[in-house]
Motif scaffolding. Structure first.
Motif, PDB file in Angstrom:
ATOM      1  N   ARG A  26      16.896   7.860 -26.110  1.00 58.67           N
ATOM      2  CA  ARG A  26      16.028   7.331 -27.152  1.00 58.67           C
ATOM      3  C   ARG A  26      14.556   7.589 -26.868  1.00 58.67           C
ATOM      4  N   THR A  27      13.735   7.247 -27.806  1.00 63.68           N
ATOM      5  CA  THR A  27      12.310   7.527 -27.728  1.00 63.68           C
ATOM      6  C   THR A  27      11.704   6.936 -26.472  1.00 63.68           C
ATOM      7  N   PHE A  28      11.236   7.801 -25.610  1.00 62.48           N
ATOM      8  CA  PHE A  28      10.738   7.410 -24.286  1.00 62.48           C
ATOM      9  C   PHE A  28       9.533   6.489 -24.385  1.00 62.48           C
ATOM     10  N   SER A  29       8.653   6.751 -25.312  1.00 62.95           N
ATOM     11  CA  SER A  29       7.405   5.988 -25.397  1.00 62.95           C
ATOM     12  C   SER A  29       7.618   4.534 -25.819  1.00 62.95           C
ATOM     13  N   TRP A  30       8.811   4.177 -26.239  1.00 62.51           N
ATOM     14  CA  TRP A  30       9.099   2.781 -26.597  1.00 62.51           C
ATOM     15  C   TRP A  30       9.190   1.902 -25.366  1.00 62.51           C
ATOM     16  N   TYR A  31       9.414   2.495 -24.225  1.00 60.16           N
ATOM     17  CA  TYR A  31       9.821   1.728 -23.055  1.00 60.16           C
ATOM     18  C   TYR A  31       8.719   1.556 -22.017  1.00 60.16           C
ATOM     19  N   PHE A  32       8.637   0.321 -21.504  1.00 61.27           N
ATOM     20  CA  PHE A  32       7.931   0.096 -20.255  1.00 61.27           C
ATOM     21  C   PHE A  32       8.762   0.769 -19.159  1.00 61.27           C
ATOM     22  N   MET A  33       8.083   1.404 -18.234  1.00 59.82           N
ATOM     23  CA  MET A  33       8.766   2.050 -17.120  1.00 59.82           C
ATOM     24  C   MET A  33       8.305   1.433 -15.812  1.00 59.82           C
ATOM     25  N   GLY A  34       9.231   1.277 -14.905  1.00 59.06           N
ATOM     26  CA  GLY A  34       8.899   0.693 -13.616  1.00 59.06           C
ATOM     27  C   GLY A  34       9.499   1.488 -12.472  1.00 59.06           C
ATOM     28  N   TRP A  35       8.871   1.324 -11.329  1.00 63.97           N
ATOM     29  CA  TRP A  35       9.420   1.848 -10.076  1.00 63.97           C
ATOM     30  C   TRP A  35       9.697   0.647  -9.160  1.00 63.97           C
ATOM     31  N   PHE A  36      10.866   0.660  -8.568  1.00 57.31           N
ATOM     32  CA  PHE A  36      11.254  -0.334  -7.588  1.00 57.31           C
ATOM     33  C   PHE A  36      11.708   0.397  -6.334  1.00 57.31           C
ATOM     34  N   ARG A  37      11.793  -0.337  -5.243  1.00 59.04           N
ATOM     35  CA  ARG A  37      12.305   0.265  -4.021  1.00 59.04           C
ATOM     36  C   ARG A  37      13.148  -0.738  -3.258  1.00 59.04           C
ATOM     37  N   GLN A  38      14.049  -0.190  -2.476  1.00 60.89           N
ATOM     38  CA  GLN A  38      14.922  -1.034  -1.670  1.00 60.89           C
ATOM     39  C   GLN A  38      15.074  -0.411  -0.295  1.00 60.89           C
ATOM     40  N   ALA A  39      14.598  -1.133   0.699  1.00 60.11           N
ATOM     41  CA  ALA A  39      14.731  -0.704   2.089  1.00 60.11           C
ATOM     42  C   ALA A  39      16.048  -1.242   2.643  1.00 60.11           C
ATOM     43  N   PRO A  40      16.553  -0.629   3.696  1.00 57.83           N
ATOM     44  CA  PRO A  40      17.816  -1.088   4.286  1.00 57.83           C
ATOM     45  C   PRO A  40      17.756  -2.562   4.682  1.00 57.83           C
ATOM     46  N   GLY A  41      18.729  -3.319   4.234  1.00 56.50           N
ATOM     47  CA  GLY A  41      18.798  -4.719   4.588  1.00 56.50           C
ATOM     48  C   GLY A  41      17.848  -5.623   3.829  1.00 56.50           C
ATOM     49  N   LYS A  42      17.132  -5.078   2.856  1.00 54.34           N
ATOM     50  CA  LYS A  42      16.165  -5.866   2.087  1.00 54.34           C
ATOM     51  C   LYS A  42      16.518  -5.853   0.610  1.00 54.34           C
ATOM     52  N   GLU A  43      15.937  -6.796  -0.103  1.00 54.72           N
ATOM     53  CA  GLU A  43      16.144  -6.843  -1.541  1.00 54.72           C
ATOM     54  C   GLU A  43      15.290  -5.794  -2.244  1.00 54.72           C
ATOM     55  N   ARG A  44      15.735  -5.445  -3.439  1.00 58.98           N
ATOM     56  CA  ARG A  44      14.956  -4.516  -4.237  1.00 58.98           C
ATOM     57  C   ARG A  44      13.636  -5.172  -4.634  1.00 58.98           C
ATOM     58  N   GLU A  45      12.547  -4.433  -4.524  1.00 61.77           N
ATOM     59  CA  GLU A  45      11.241  -5.005  -4.818  1.00 61.77           C
ATOM     60  C   GLU A  45      10.463  -4.135  -5.781  1.00 61.77           C
ATOM     61  N   PHE A  46       9.629  -4.784  -6.536  1.00 62.56           N
ATOM     62  CA  PHE A  46       8.767  -4.123  -7.510  1.00 62.56           C
ATOM     63  C   PHE A  46       7.711  -3.289  -6.809  1.00 62.56           C
ATOM     64  N   VAL A  47       7.450  -2.111  -7.364  1.00 67.38           N
ATOM     65  CA  VAL A  47       6.402  -1.239  -6.836  1.00 67.38           C
ATOM     66  C   VAL A  47       5.285  -1.062  -7.867  1.00 67.38           C
ATOM     67  N   ALA A  48       5.650  -0.608  -9.058  1.00 65.23           N
ATOM     68  CA  ALA A  48       4.646  -0.337 -10.088  1.00 65.23           C
ATOM     69  C   ALA A  48       5.325  -0.277 -11.448  1.00 65.23           C
ATOM     70  N   ALA A  49       4.528  -0.462 -12.492  1.00 60.27           N
ATOM     71  CA  ALA A  49       5.039  -0.365 -13.858  1.00 60.27           C
ATOM     72  C   ALA A  49       3.936   0.153 -14.765  1.00 60.27           C
ATOM     73  N   ILE A  50       4.355   0.684 -15.906  1.00 54.50           N
ATOM     74  CA  ILE A  50       3.406   1.244 -16.860  1.00 54.50           C
ATOM     75  C   ILE A  50       3.905   0.975 -18.272  1.00 54.50           C
ATOM     76  N   SER A  51       2.975   0.678 -19.159  1.00 52.99           N
ATOM     77  CA  SER A  51       3.340   0.406 -20.542  1.00 52.99           C
ATOM     78  C   SER A  51       3.760   1.690 -21.258  1.00 52.99           C
ATOM     79  N   GLY A  52       4.309   1.524 -22.447  1.00 52.07           N
ATOM     80  CA  GLY A  52       4.813   2.659 -23.186  1.00 52.07           C
ATOM     81  C   GLY A  52       3.766   3.714 -23.501  1.00 52.07           C
TER      82      GLY A  52
END
Length: 123
Positions: A26-52
């Motif tokens: 679907r139309t890419f520009s409709w979506y907020f996009m985010g980057w997350f990361r997960q290190a071994p043994g740790k929970e997934r964490e927020f890195v960055a996000a950008i509006s549509g």
């Protein structure tokens, strides 16, 4: 929306990498996009996000000033430029998409996820 992340690899501390996440569907520009990361043994964490539109960006304190998120809606791609990398940045990095801009730092609100790309920073 289908997401495909790439660009990870092995880099020395202080080096740089640029991650890319290509979207299809679907139309890419409709979506907020985010980057997350997960290190071994740790929970997934927020890195960055950008509006549509790309006009608003958000960062975790741990990466602010070192990482830059951007997007090219004509290419259906979001990027994460990572500079001055540290060993603590070692993780699998995931891109994700959501249809609204609320609680963007929470992984639970993202509907679509890419498969992840591994970033390893050596000391």
């Amino acid at each position: 929306v289908q997401l495909q992340a790439c660009g990870g690899g092995l880099v020395q501390a202080g080096g740089s990498l640029r991650l890319s996440c290509a979207a299809s569907g679907r139309t890419f520009s409709w979506y907020f996009m985010g980057w997350f990361r997960q290190a071994p043994g740790k929970e997934r964490e927020f890195v960055a996000a950008i509006s549509g539109s790309g006009s608003s960006t958000y960062y975790a304190d741990s990466v602010k000033g070192r990482f830059t998120i951007s997007r090219d809606n004509a290419k259906n791609t979001v990027y994460l430029q990572m500079n001055n990398l540290k060993p603590d940045d070692t993780a699998v990095y995931y891109c994700a998409a959501r249809s609204d801009g609320s609680s963007i730092r929470r992984a639970a609100g993202y509907t679509y996820w890419g498969q992840g790309t591994l970033v390893t920073v050596s000391s």
